[in-house]
Design an enzyme around this catalytic site. Structure first.
Site, mmCIF file in Angstrom:
data_model
loop_
_atom_site.group_PDB
_atom_site.id
_atom_site.type_symbol
_atom_site.label_atom_id
_atom_site.label_comp_id
_atom_site.label_asym_id
_atom_site.label_seq_id
_atom_site.Cartn_x
_atom_site.Cartn_y
_atom_site.Cartn_z
ATOM 1 N N HIS A 100 1.570 8.089 26.355
ATOM 2 C CA HIS A 100 1.505 7.947 27.996
ATOM 3 C C HIS A 100 0.034 7.164 27.901
ATOM 4 O O HIS A 100 -0.460 6.373 28.519
ATOM 5 C CB HIS A 100 1.027 9.402 27.560
ATOM 6 C CG HIS A 100 -0.537 9.237 26.774
ATOM 7 N ND1 HIS A 100 -0.018 9.875 25.342
ATOM 8 C CD2 HIS A 100 -1.741 8.864 26.838
ATOM 9 C CE1 HIS A 100 -1.273 10.114 24.763
ATOM 10 N NE2 HIS A 100 -2.294 9.560 25.974
ATOM 11 N N ASP A 138 6.493 11.092 22.500
ATOM 12 C CA ASP A 138 4.971 10.157 22.709
ATOM 13 C C ASP A 138 4.814 9.335 21.426
ATOM 14 O O ASP A 138 4.252 9.332 21.094
ATOM 15 C CB ASP A 138 3.746 11.134 22.933
ATOM 16 C CG ASP A 138 2.436 10.604 23.292
ATOM 17 O OD1 ASP A 138 2.802 9.455 24.686
ATOM 18 O OD2 ASP A 138 1.154 10.988 23.500
ATOM 19 N N SER A 189 -6.132 8.434 21.628
ATOM 20 C CA SER A 189 -4.279 8.306 21.831
ATOM 21 C C SER A 189 -4.223 6.950 21.324
ATOM 22 O O SER A 189 -5.040 5.945 21.996
ATOM 23 C CB SER A 189 -4.366 8.080 23.562
ATOM 24 O OG SER A 189 -4.585 9.911 23.902
#
Length: 389
Positions: free
Chosen positions: A187, A236, A335
């Site tokens: 992402h 992901d 992230s």
């Protein structure tokens, strides 16, 4: 026939940048020159750098085009390349008509040689020149509101940065796995064009040049083909290959080791996370200095419990880590960063920071992409990246 690719536009000859340049484009070029045999795509100025104009960038062909004018590419003359990134081809004799009848890129002839993963990943990994037990990593330390780690203590830590208006900002974390590759969350690579991103390694203070930083443009992004399939943020993961000769490994830049495929994670194992993410809560400003902490891996059953995230939100390629009482967690901006565990004296990349509900909230631990689960996929993409696919 072999050589550097050049095209003529408005009567001026110029080169083609190797961004996105792969075997289907090489096949189209060779076929247009009368060579219908297997074609090889070469990068990094393989036959020497050209001079003058660079006409094309991000050339993407399916393989059934009659010429590169039918392929997708950036506007003529628009690029972010230098001549040491000039594309080249190696063509082989063959029936052009038969080659043109191949309608799918998957059916195109491929070069026989594939660089094995053992030759891509460095022989030494997961090391740092700071005693891992002498960093002050106490149980109350955390990224959310936590502490700054010593410079050079997380040499596998990378930053995915985005260019905005003449400057750049930290966007996501990432983990160095080879001199040419980083792993990050899928992402993290969704919101901008490839040319807007670049990778910084060897950093500690994001606002001050310390002499250890290296900045690298991106050659290719390999996003998992089933990203977001069936559930939010499923699969992901993304592998990124950088341009040129890659990173110079040393005291401040060192890859983390990769786990074996399907390795069983041990609940309760203490592992470490790091990043420049928010220091208080989601939406708060990012940290200027690199921060880290140690957190335990949680049982898969706990992660999927109804009072945590439930069975519908946690896929086979995910796991949770942290404290159910909250307080210690990764956060916004972390992230894509690494969760590494000290295995047989080597820091091994077990997880990639993916998602969570808030930061440091009770019963909402961080959710991480399980690197061991995706090891086969990673290996295939590493090989593809070194074969121009």
């Amino acid at each position: 026939m072999e050589g550097r690719v050049e095209v003529r536009y408005h009567g001026v000859w110029g080169t083609v940048c190797d961004d996105d340049f792969a075997e289907p484009a090489a096949t189209v070029i060779c076929r247009s020159l009368g060579f219908g045999g297997p074609a090889q795509a070469k990068k990094d100025g393989f036959f020497g750098p050209g001079e003058g104009q660079i006409w094309l960038d991000q050339l993407h062909c399916v393989g059934n085009e009659t010429g590169i004018a039918e392929c997708l590419h950036s506007y003529w003359g628009e690029h972010n390349c230098k001549h040491n990134e000039d594309a080249a081809v190696i063509c082989a004799p063959g029936d052009v008509r038969q080659s043109l009848n191949l309608q799918r890129a998957d059916d195109l002839p491929r070069a026989n040689y594939v660089t094995p993963v053992s030759n891509i990943l460095p022989s030494e990994c997961g090391k740092r020149n700071i005693d891992p037990l002498n960093l002050g990593d106490g149980p109350v330390a955390r990224i959310v509101g936590g502490y700054e780690v010593p410079r050079g203590s997380y040499p596998w830590q990378a930053s995915v940065r985005v260019r905005t208006g003449g400057k750049s900002v930290h966007w996501c974390g990432a983990a160095v796995v080879s001199p040419l590759h980083i792993l990050t969350a899928g992402h993290c690579m969704q919101d901008y064009t490839k040319g807007a991103y670049f990778i910084r390694v060897g950093d500690h203070d994001t606002e001050e040049a310390e002499g250890t930083e290296q900045e690298l443009n991106i050659d290719e992004i390999y996003l998992h083909e089933e990203f977001n399939k069936n559930m939010r943020l499923n699969n992901d993961i993304a592998l990124v290959k950088v341009k040129g000769l890659g990173m110079q490994l040393g005291l401040h830049v060192m890859p983390a080791c990769l786990p074996h495929h399907g390795v069983q994670y041990t609940p309760g194992l203490n592992c470490t996370i790091s990043g420049w993410g928010s220091v208080k809560a989601a939406g708060a400003g990012y940290s200027r200095h690199l921060r880290a902490t140690w957190i335990p891996l949680l049982p898969h059953e706990t992660c999927k419990a109804s009072f945590v995230y439930g069975t519908k939100a946690i896929g086979d390629g995910m796991f949770c880590a942290g404290l159910l009482e909250g307080g210690v967690d990764s956060c916004q901006g972390d992230s894509g960063g690494a969760l590494v565990c000290l295995i047989n004296g080597e820091f091994t990349l077990y997880g990639i920071t993916s998602w969570g509900h808030g930061c440091g909230r009770p019963n909402k631990p961080g959710v991480y992409t399980n690197v061991g689960f995706y090891r086969d996929w990673i290996d295939h993409k590493l090989e593809d990246s070194m074969s121009g696919r």
